[in-house]
Scaffold this active site. Structure first.
Site, PDB file in Angstrom:
ATOM      1  N   GLN A 188      -4.354 -21.672  18.680  1.00  0.00           N
ATOM      2  CA  GLN A 188      -5.140 -20.658  17.962  1.00  0.00           C
ATOM      3  C   GLN A 188      -5.182 -19.339  18.737  1.00  0.00           C
ATOM      4  OE1 GLN A 188      -9.043 -22.243  16.949  1.00  0.00           O
ATOM      5  NE2 GLN A 188      -8.135 -24.098  16.124  1.00  0.00           N
TER       6      GLN A 188
ATOM      7  N   THR B  38       0.814  -1.228   0.000  1.00  0.00           N
ATOM      8  CA  THR B  38       0.000   0.000   0.000  1.00  0.00           C
ATOM      9  C   THR B  38       0.840   1.268   0.000  1.00  0.00           C
ATOM     10  OG1 THR B  38      -1.798  -1.103   1.148  1.00  0.00           O
ATOM     11  CG2 THR B  38      -1.755   1.261   1.335  1.00  0.00           C
TER      12      THR B  38
ATOM     13  N   ASP C 116       0.045  -7.024   4.577  1.00  0.00           N
ATOM     14  CA  ASP C 116      -0.714  -8.283   4.686  1.00  0.00           C
ATOM     15  C   ASP C 116       0.156  -9.490   5.038  1.00  0.00           C
ATOM     16  OD1 ASP C 116      -2.983  -6.876   4.144  1.00  0.00           O
ATOM     17  OD2 ASP C 116      -3.234  -7.604   2.092  1.00  0.00           O
TER      18      ASP C 116
ATOM     19  N   SER D 180       1.432  -7.582  -1.301  1.00  0.00           N
ATOM     20  CA  SER D 180       2.123  -8.657  -0.585  1.00  0.00           C
ATOM     21  C   SER D 180       1.298  -9.937  -0.466  1.00  0.00           C
ATOM     22  CB  SER D 180       2.588  -8.183   0.790  1.00  0.00           C
ATOM     23  OG  SER D 180       1.525  -8.166   1.697  1.00  0.00           O
ATOM     24  N   SER D 181       0.025  -9.881  -0.881  1.00  0.00           N
ATOM     25  CA  SER D 181      -0.743 -11.124  -0.893  1.00  0.00           C
ATOM     26  C   SER D 181      -0.212 -12.063  -1.974  1.00  0.00           C
ATOM     27  CB  SER D 181      -2.225 -10.840  -1.123  1.00  0.00           C
ATOM     28  OG  SER D 181      -2.683 -10.051  -0.058  1.00  0.00           O
TER      29      SER D 181
HETATM   30  N1  ASP Z   1      -2.723  -5.459   0.350  1.00  0.00           N
HETATM   31  C1  ASP Z   1      -1.622  -4.635   0.796  1.00  0.00           C
HETATM   32  C2  ASP Z   1      -0.367  -5.490   0.775  1.00  0.00           C
HETATM   33  O1  ASP Z   1      -0.158  -6.264   1.658  1.00  0.00           O
HETATM   34  C3  ASP Z   1      -1.894  -4.100   2.143  1.00  0.00           C
HETATM   35  C4  ASP Z   1      -0.806  -3.216   2.716  1.00  0.00           C
HETATM   36  O2  ASP Z   1       0.201  -2.948   2.113  1.00  0.00           O
HETATM   37  O3  ASP Z   1      -0.970  -2.755   3.849  1.00  0.00           O
HETATM   38  O4  ASP Z   1       0.405  -5.384  -0.142  1.00  0.00           O
END
Ligand code: ASP
Length: 343
Positions: free
Chosen positions: A279, A15, A92, A60-61
């Protein structure tokens, strides 16, 4: 050698460097030059700041072990040249990357600080500027003798520095998005940066060893009341798995149904390692504390103590990637290798 501290900024995406796509409205990574333009403060640092960017920055997903290898190689290649590293990364999966790098970089003696943001840097209320500026400051902090103050892989986010392999993302909308519930913060940034010196890792003594083999033949079995035999069986019998991460209740407890214990026992007999983590976000696995965990201990389930999910997954990938015997992997899983668990 120049006396100026030198930091390498590695931009992977996330982000912090995203912009809204005019057509779709989705947040998408944009190029790194635009990012540095947004933070003129970076030029004011009395350090040598260099940067390298992924050719195609990622959300990063889309992170993957092969990208961790690429990151570890970037650090290896530049290790002698720089005093510290700051990795800009999506939040993420930041905790996974931080955990993985901690295992891959043996004998680390320089800071590797991961940071990112919840709001893109181009947005007025962004948290990205403070995160990046302070992360650079932490990566460059040294004792008078020239040794780094934080010679480990850590995550800096919203005024807090956490050990990388103790960290988890627990909030998707607050700036304060990361915690390390089972380990004290390494530092807190206010007017001054207050370091928690007693909790920071000692620098590695030998030469940096970069481990590049990771094995992801791992299944996760997250328990819930009423989990069926059919589903449990199909997960445990997945072809080719070498380890199962068993996510249990409370202090490492699971149901005591005969079918369940038998299935686990058979899986272990097949040579698959079963690692038990809780958990709960805070606390630890103590197999044998309750009757509902002593059956696990008896059949050879390994206790993951107080490891996070992220640390357990990446530690398994790292250990399975080495050419170790199953016995050795089981023993190392229970040992503190990089500050990831309290023995
Ligand atoms: N979806 C974004 C990522 O992990 C979220 C972030 O950067 O906070 O790349």
């Amino acid at each position: 050698m120049s006396s100026k501290t030198s930091i390498l900024l590695i931009y992977t995406g996330g982000t912090i460097g995203m912009m809204q796509d005019a057509a779709t409205g989705h947040l998408k990574p944009f190029n790194f030059e635009s990012l540095t333009e947004q933070i003129p403060e970076l030029k004011k640092f009395n350090i040598k700041l260099s940067s390298v960017s992924f050719e195609h920055p990622i959300d990063s997903s889309n992170m993957h072990p092969r990208i961790w290898v690429k990151l570890a190689e970037m650090i290896e290649k530049n290790y002698a040249k720089y005093d510290g590293f700051v990795i800009l990364h999506g939040s993420d999966t930041m905790a996974f990357t931080a955990s993985a790098l901690s295992f891959m970089l043996e004998n680390l003696a320089k800071p590797v600080i991961l940071t990112g943001s919840q709001l893109p840097i181009g947005i007025i209320r962004t948290d990205g500027k403070e995160n990046l500026i302070t992360a650079i400051e932490i990566a460059s902090a040294k004792y008078k003798n020239g040794k780094s103050l934080v010679p480990e892989v850590a995550v800096y986010f919203e005024y807090e520095l956490h050990r990388g392999n103790r960290t988890l993302k627990y909030n998707s909308k607050h700036f304060d998005a990361f915690k390390s519930p089972n380990y004290p913060r390494l530092a807190e940034a206010g007017v001054d940066i207050k370091y928690n010196f007693n909790e920071i890792q000692k620098p590695g003594k030998g030469k940096l060893i970069v481990h590049k083999k990771l094995d992801n033949d791992i299944a996760v079995l997250k328990l819930f009341p009423g989990i069926s035999k059919k589903i449990t069986e199909s997960i445990l019998n997945t072809k080719g798995i070498k380890a199962v991460l068993l996510e249990t209740f409370g202090a490492g407890n699971a149901c005591t149904d005969e079918w369940f214990t038998e299935l686990l026992a058979k899986t272990i007999k097949r040579g698959v390692i079963i690692l038990n983590i809780t958990q709960c976000l805070e606390g630890r696995v103590i197999q044998g504390m309750y009757e509902t965990s002593s059956h696990l201990k008896k059949i050879g389930v390994i206790s993951g103590a107080d490891m996070t999910y992220e640390a357990a997954i990446t530690k398994l990938m790292f250990l399975l990637g080495q050419n170790f015997s199953s016995q050795k992997i089981k023993s190392l899983l229970q040992k503190n290798l990089r500050g990831e668990l309290s023995e």
